[in-house]
Design a protein around this motif. Structure first.
Motif, mmCIF file in Angstrom:
data_model
loop_
_atom_site.group_PDB
_atom_site.id
_atom_site.type_symbol
_atom_site.label_atom_id
_atom_site.label_comp_id
_atom_site.label_asym_id
_atom_site.label_seq_id
_atom_site.Cartn_x
_atom_site.Cartn_y
_atom_site.Cartn_z
ATOM 1 N N ASN A 1 0.840 -1.192 0.000
ATOM 2 C CA ASN A 1 0.000 0.000 0.000
ATOM 3 C C ASN A 1 0.874 1.239 0.000
ATOM 4 N N LEU A 2 0.355 2.289 -0.587
ATOM 5 C CA LEU A 2 1.016 3.577 -0.657
ATOM 6 C C LEU A 2 0.040 4.612 -0.122
ATOM 7 N N LYS A 3 0.521 5.583 0.611
ATOM 8 C CA LYS A 3 -0.338 6.645 1.141
ATOM 9 C C LYS A 3 -0.644 7.642 0.034
ATOM 10 N N SER A 4 -1.933 7.894 -0.183
ATOM 11 C CA SER A 4 -2.360 8.876 -1.173
ATOM 12 C C SER A 4 -2.097 10.286 -0.658
ATOM 13 N N THR A 5 -2.029 11.230 -1.570
ATOM 14 C CA THR A 5 -1.828 12.623 -1.176
ATOM 15 C C THR A 5 -3.011 13.168 -0.378
ATOM 16 N N ASP A 6 -4.167 12.505 -0.453
ATOM 17 C CA ASP A 6 -5.319 12.948 0.348
ATOM 18 C C ASP A 6 -5.512 12.101 1.604
ATOM 19 N N GLY B 1 -11.286 -0.056 -6.840
ATOM 20 C CA GLY B 1 -10.727 -1.370 -6.542
ATOM 21 C C GLY B 1 -10.457 -1.579 -5.064
ATOM 22 N N LYS B 2 -9.227 -1.975 -4.747
ATOM 23 C CA LYS B 2 -8.857 -2.291 -3.363
ATOM 24 C C LYS B 2 -8.274 -1.095 -2.609
ATOM 25 N N SER B 3 -8.252 0.079 -3.241
ATOM 26 C CA SER B 3 -7.806 1.287 -2.540
ATOM 27 C C SER B 3 -8.954 1.840 -1.707
ATOM 28 N N THR B 4 -8.604 2.588 -0.658
ATOM 29 C CA THR B 4 -9.638 3.172 0.202
ATOM 30 C C THR B 4 -10.094 4.515 -0.360
ATOM 31 N N GLY B 5 -11.133 5.047 0.243
ATOM 32 C CA GLY B 5 -11.671 6.346 -0.167
ATOM 33 C C GLY B 5 -13.079 6.194 -0.704
ATOM 34 N N PRO B 6 -13.805 7.297 -0.790
ATOM 35 C CA PRO B 6 -15.169 7.252 -1.327
ATOM 36 C C PRO B 6 -15.145 6.661 -2.739
ATOM 37 N N ARG B 7 -16.052 5.742 -3.005
ATOM 38 C CA ARG B 7 -16.068 5.029 -4.282
ATOM 39 C C ARG B 7 -16.244 5.979 -5.461
ATOM 40 N N ALA B 8 -15.252 5.943 -6.359
ATOM 41 C CA ALA B 8 -15.265 6.681 -7.628
ATOM 42 C C ALA B 8 -15.616 8.156 -7.454
ATOM 43 N N SER B 9 -15.146 8.740 -6.385
ATOM 44 C CA SER B 9 -15.415 10.149 -6.116
ATOM 45 C C SER B 9 -14.117 10.805 -5.663
ATOM 46 N N ILE B 10 -13.859 11.990 -6.163
ATOM 47 C CA ILE B 10 -12.635 12.687 -5.789
ATOM 48 C C ILE B 10 -12.911 14.195 -5.798
#
Length: 122
Positions: free
Chosen positions: A20-25, A86-95
């Motif tokens: 895993n890599l930490k996203s900028t958000d 996919g398997k990344s976290t965060g609101p689904r398909a929203s940015i």
């Protein structure tokens, strides 16, 4: 990288390195590297594959399989799921800002040294 690396056998000729890599958000990005079981000494190509919107890296297994079968020990494939995909976290398909995707991509490329023995890559 702030992650634990897992290794899996992915067929006769490749291993997978998953981390895993930490996203900028602040979210977690799922990362996968397909590495020849023969090691990196014969690797000529390192492909960084990024999927499109509203999908995930698993949808492209046929492409990865083709590349692995064609190039075998000459290729490493690195890919990841965008935040909210996919398997990344965060609101689904929203940015909130598309810049997050581009910053994450640049971070992913810059962190490519998490491949063991990267110095052997040409």
């Amino acid at each position: 990288m702030d992650h634990q690396v897992e290794y899996h056998r992915a067929g006769k000729y490749f291993d997978e390195q998953v981390c895993n890599l930490k996203s900028t958000d602040g979210h977690t990005i799922y990362v996968k590297h397909m590495i020849p079981t023969a090691g990196l000494s014969k690797v000529k190509y390192h492909i960084f594959f990024v999927h499109g919107a509203i999908e995930h890296l698993g949808r492209h297994d046929a492409i990865f399989d083709y590349l692995k079968n064609h190039f075998r020990s000459e290729i490493v494939i690195s890919t990841y799921d965008h935040v909210g995909h996919g398997k990344s976290t965060g609101p689904r398909a929203s940015i909130d800002n598309f810049k997050i995707y581009s910053d994450d991509f640049l971070n992913f490329i810059n962190k490519s040294d998490f491949l063991e023995n990267k110095k052997d890559l040409k």
